[in-house]
Design a protein around this motif. Structure first.
Motif, PDB file in Angstrom:
ATOM      1  N   UNK A 100       0.828  -1.199   0.000  1.00 54.78           N
ATOM      2  CA  UNK A 100       0.000   0.000   0.000  1.00 54.78           C
ATOM      3  C   UNK A 100       0.863   1.250   0.000  1.00 54.78           C
ATOM      4  N   UNK A 101       0.457   2.230  -0.809  1.00 51.50           N
ATOM      5  CA  UNK A 101       1.173   3.501  -0.874  1.00 51.50           C
ATOM      6  C   UNK A 101       0.873   4.321   0.377  1.00 51.50           C
ATOM      7  N   UNK A 102       1.909   4.847   1.038  1.00 51.77           N
ATOM      8  CA  UNK A 102       1.651   5.695   2.205  1.00 51.77           C
ATOM      9  C   UNK A 102       0.995   7.019   1.844  1.00 51.77           C
ATOM     10  N   UNK A 103       1.001   7.362   0.570  1.00 56.09           N
ATOM     11  CA  UNK A 103       0.406   8.630   0.128  1.00 56.09           C
ATOM     12  C   UNK A 103      -1.055   8.434  -0.253  1.00 56.09           C
ATOM     13  N   UNK A 104      -1.315   7.444  -1.114  1.00 56.28           N
ATOM     14  CA  UNK A 104      -2.681   7.246  -1.621  1.00 56.28           C
ATOM     15  C   UNK A 104      -3.452   6.195  -0.842  1.00 56.28           C
ATOM     16  N   UNK A 105      -2.744   5.315  -0.118  1.00 58.95           N
ATOM     17  CA  UNK A 105      -3.415   4.232   0.590  1.00 58.95           C
ATOM     18  C   UNK A 105      -3.872   3.118  -0.315  1.00 58.95           C
ATOM     19  N   UNK A 106      -3.432   3.124  -1.575  1.00 61.41           N
ATOM     20  CA  UNK A 106      -3.835   2.111  -2.558  1.00 61.41           C
ATOM     21  C   UNK A 106      -2.650   1.216  -2.856  1.00 61.41           C
ATOM     22  N   UNK A 107      -2.903  -0.099  -2.923  1.00 66.68           N
ATOM     23  CA  UNK A 107      -1.848  -1.054  -3.215  1.00 66.68           C
ATOM     24  C   UNK A 107      -2.190  -1.940  -4.391  1.00 66.68           C
ATOM     25  N   UNK A 108      -1.480  -3.070  -4.474  1.00 67.30           N
ATOM     26  CA  UNK A 108      -1.689  -4.022  -5.561  1.00 67.30           C
ATOM     27  C   UNK A 108      -2.709  -5.073  -5.126  1.00 67.30           C
ATOM     28  N   UNK A 109      -3.721  -5.303  -5.962  1.00 68.95           N
ATOM     29  CA  UNK A 109      -4.753  -6.277  -5.648  1.00 68.95           C
ATOM     30  C   UNK A 109      -4.226  -7.689  -5.805  1.00 68.95           C
ATOM     31  N   UNK A 110      -4.376  -8.511  -4.738  1.00 73.47           N
ATOM     32  CA  UNK A 110      -3.870  -9.888  -4.781  1.00 73.47           C
ATOM     33  C   UNK A 110      -4.925 -10.895  -4.352  1.00 73.47           C
ATOM     34  N   UNK A 111      -6.158 -10.451  -4.108  1.00 74.38           N
ATOM     35  CA  UNK A 111      -7.178 -11.383  -3.667  1.00 74.38           C
ATOM     36  C   UNK A 111      -8.448 -10.672  -3.236  1.00 74.38           C
ATOM     37  N   UNK A 112      -9.338 -11.445  -2.617  1.00 80.28           N
ATOM     38  CA  UNK A 112     -10.629 -10.901  -2.184  1.00 80.28           C
ATOM     39  C   UNK A 112     -10.980 -11.438  -0.801  1.00 80.28           C
ATOM     40  N   UNK A 113     -11.885 -10.699  -0.136  1.00 81.44           N
ATOM     41  CA  UNK A 113     -12.441 -11.122   1.149  1.00 81.44           C
ATOM     42  C   UNK A 113     -13.940 -11.298   0.985  1.00 81.44           C
ATOM     43  N   UNK A 114     -14.446 -12.461   1.400  1.00 80.13           N
ATOM     44  CA  UNK A 114     -15.887 -12.713   1.405  1.00 80.13           C
ATOM     45  C   UNK A 114     -16.368 -12.593   2.853  1.00 80.13           C
ATOM     46  N   UNK A 115     -16.932 -11.437   3.264  1.00 81.17           N
ATOM     47  CA  UNK A 115     -17.252 -11.187   4.678  1.00 81.17           C
ATOM     48  C   UNK A 115     -18.214 -12.205   5.279  1.00 81.17           C
ATOM     49  N   UNK A 116     -19.251 -12.583   4.531  1.00 76.41           N
ATOM     50  CA  UNK A 116     -20.265 -13.470   5.100  1.00 76.41           C
ATOM     51  C   UNK A 116     -19.731 -14.872   5.381  1.00 76.41           C
ATOM     52  N   UNK A 117     -18.668 -15.288   4.651  1.00 76.66           N
ATOM     53  CA  UNK A 117     -18.068 -16.609   4.856  1.00 76.66           C
ATOM     54  C   UNK A 117     -16.794 -16.555   5.689  1.00 76.66           C
ATOM     55  N   UNK A 118     -16.290 -15.346   5.955  1.00 72.56           N
ATOM     56  CA  UNK A 118     -15.053 -15.211   6.702  1.00 72.56           C
ATOM     57  C   UNK A 118     -13.860 -15.783   5.969  1.00 72.56           C
ATOM     58  N   UNK A 119     -13.866 -15.704   4.626  1.00 74.95           N
ATOM     59  CA  UNK A 119     -12.849 -16.370   3.811  1.00 74.95           C
ATOM     60  C   UNK A 119     -12.062 -15.368   2.995  1.00 74.95           C
ATOM     61  N   UNK A 120     -10.706 -15.534   3.031  1.00 80.95           N
ATOM     62  CA  UNK A 120      -9.805 -14.737   2.210  1.00 80.95           C
ATOM     63  C   UNK A 120      -9.272 -15.624   1.093  1.00 80.95           C
ATOM     64  N   UNK A 121      -9.399 -15.165  -0.144  1.00 83.99           N
ATOM     65  CA  UNK A 121      -8.894 -15.899  -1.302  1.00 83.99           C
ATOM     66  C   UNK A 121      -7.733 -15.133  -1.899  1.00 83.99           C
TER      67      UNK A 121
END
Length: 546
Positions: A100-121
């Motif tokens: 994550x960039x300390x300036x923009x707070x945006x980084x490189x996308x490497x996956x997803x979070x499914x909140x209802x299942x508690x699962x990180x892919x």
């Protein structure tokens, strides 16, 4: 990681593993293939039945799943963890990013979070790095509604958006924790006495109290005290949970039309729309009190009349004709008694009106009308007691604000500066100060108007002519309300040379705090009998000088 067993392939004989690995179909006839994940670059097929065979393959993992157990409709959010020397953070959108960039707070996308299942892919990670995950952080959020919401409660207190409410117009609906729905209405007294909900509404303030109950005894549950609701016939009950996020209400409220300031008598700009202002606030003072009345009894000289309680704040005797008895008895507030010394002219039998009070600082004033003080009350207050607001006046002391003399006066205007020439005579106020007491002095403008060279009328702007005085005697007109002089002027202060028509002007300031009492009577039919109120001046310190 545990071994994974692959089921028998389809009839075509071909089996596809992660889109990259293909096995010889001849080894799958009536076989079960076990895939060992101890190594990530090859897999071995073992024939469980028939002829054994094997084939090497190369396979790439294109996804890595990290799972956190969430149940009862909870959801996972705010995920962060470290792996392979990188920091992984989930965004509000569910996107998982690194670097994550300390300036923009945006980084490189490497996956997803499914909140209802508690699962990180994870779709990408550092090749050849340790698969260990550390510094795992996350928030498991409960559902805001449904059977698993943590916002269930046995009792609810809330205030309607507006007040006062029309009598009999309030109804409330919602759902119990067991899924039972309800829709109940309050009666004309504001009481809700229903199978699943007990409670009441104050139609004046719009404050509602509700308690969920169960019509039958749940296992292991005992009855709880519900007498505080003051519902006739309801003493206790089996309480049950209400899903408070489902509560809804219907009510009809009154609104008020603004009145013209000339008709109202005060400027209503700073008043609420209904003209009501808060009476009790945190940090202010209040008086808790109860007034009692003894039964009629014949008063006998020397025989005390008892109030039946001690440490009274005040008492007074009332004759059979309803008038207050001003004299002829002594009182002992600590003992709670009044002893007649002369009953001549009393209308027998008499009664004693007695009062107990506590003067305390308010710590909290809640919306349901509950007031908490910073110290315990010192009396037991029965039903029918009142809490009164107290207006603090600060330090008060009687004093004279000015004095001067003048030759003539129009007998009307009480000016605070001399008008015309000074009088030939004068009063030596510096050598003979005016004596004032807190009990006798009032806030008034005075004029001593000479009608001869030695005598004068005592005239007040508001009290009028109250008597006459002389330069040869002490001037001390009596205040009939307290029995002590309004003021006292010494003989030695008077000089000679006074003429008819001369005046001495002075102002006195009493030890009373001025305030306005305003009552508004709205249009409409008579709703009750005569109203009355009582104001009491209280002092914190007994001053023997006053």
């Amino acid at each position: 990681m545990a071994n994974v067993t692959l089921n028998t392939p389809p009839s075509s004989g071909a089996y596809k593993l992660k889109k990259r690995a293909y096995l010889d179909p001849t080894i799958f006839n009536s076989t079960v293939l076990s895939l060992s994940l101890a190594g990530v670059t090859s897999a071995t097929g073992t024939v469980a039945t028939a002829t054994s065979g094997s084939q090497s393959l190369s396979g790439d993992m294109d996804q890595l799943h990290l799972r956190t157990n969430v149940a009862n409709a909870f959801s996972l959010s705010g995920i962060s963890f470290s792996a392979g020397g990188k920091k992984y953070v989930s965004k509000a959108s569910g996107d998982l990013q690194v670097d994550l960039s300390p300036v923009t707070g945006i980084g490189t996308s490497v996956g997803t979070l499914t909140p209802s299942q508690g699962e990180v892919t994870l779709n990408a990670w550092v090749p050849g790095s340790s698969p260990a995950v550390s510094d795992w952080r996350g928030v498991a959020s409960p559902p805001v509604n449904g059977a698993f919401t943590p916002y269930n409660t046995y009792a609810v207190v809330f205030r309607l958006a507006t007040a006062p409410i029309r009598t009999g117009s309030f109804s409330v609906l919602g759902t119990m924790a067991d899924g039972t729905t309800f829709n109940y209405s309050a009666d004309s007294d504001g009481i809700i006495n229903a199978p699943r909900v007990k409670g009441r509404i104050n139609y004046t303030t719009g404050v509602v109290k509700l308690v969920g109950v169960s019509p039958t005894a749940p296992a292991g549950v005992i009855k709880q005290d519900l007498s505080w609701l003051n519902i006739p016939g309801v003493v206790d009950g089996y309480i049950d949970l209400i899903r408070q996020e489902t509560l809804r209400y219907n009510a009809v409220a009154f609104t008020y039309l603004p009145l013209d300031a000339d008709l109202l008598g005060i400027d209503p700009v700073r008043l609420p729309s209904d003209g009501k202002v808060p009476v009790f606030r945190e940090g202010e003072l209040a008086v808790v009190g109860h007034t009692g009345l003894t039964a009629p009894a014949t008063a006998i000289v020397g025989t005390p009349i008892s109030a039946g309680r001690t440490r009274l704040s005040r008492l007074r005797l009332l004759g059979n004709d309803g008038h207050v008895i001003q004299t002829g008895y002594t009182e002992d507030l600590e003992a709670g008694t009044a002893t007649p010394t002369d009953v001549t002219g009393w209308s027998q039998p008499v009664r004693m009106e007695h009062r107990i009070e506590d003067y305390a600082l308010i710590r909290e004033a809640q919306i349901d009308g509950t007031i908490t003080f910073t110290r315990p009350l010192t009396h037991n207050y029965p039903l029918g007691s009142f809490v009164s607001s107290a207006l603090r006046a600060g330090d008060l002391k009687a004093r004279m604000s000015l004095m001067f003399d003048q030759a003539t006066w129009n007998n009307v205007t009480f000016s605070d500066v001399p008008v015309g020439d000074a009088a030939p005579g004068t009063y030596n106020i510096g050598g003979n100060p005016m004596v004032l007491t807190n009990a006798g002095a009032i806030t008034e403008r005075w004029a001593l108007r000479f009608k001869t060279t030695q005598t004068f009328d005592i005239v007040g702007e508001h009290v009028g002519v109250i008597g006459e005085g002389s330069i040869n005697t002490v001037t001390a007109p009596i205040n009939p309300a307290t029995g002590v002089p309004y003021f006292t002027l010494a003989v030695a202060g008077w000089g000679g040379g006074w003429g008819i028509g001369n005046i001495v002007r002075f102002n006195t300031i009493g030890a009373m705090f001025p305030f306005w009492l305003i009552r508004t009577v709205q249009q409409g039919p008579e709703a009750a009998a005569d109203y009355s109120f009582l104001t009491i001046v209280r002092g914190d310190v007994d001053n023997p000088i006053a």
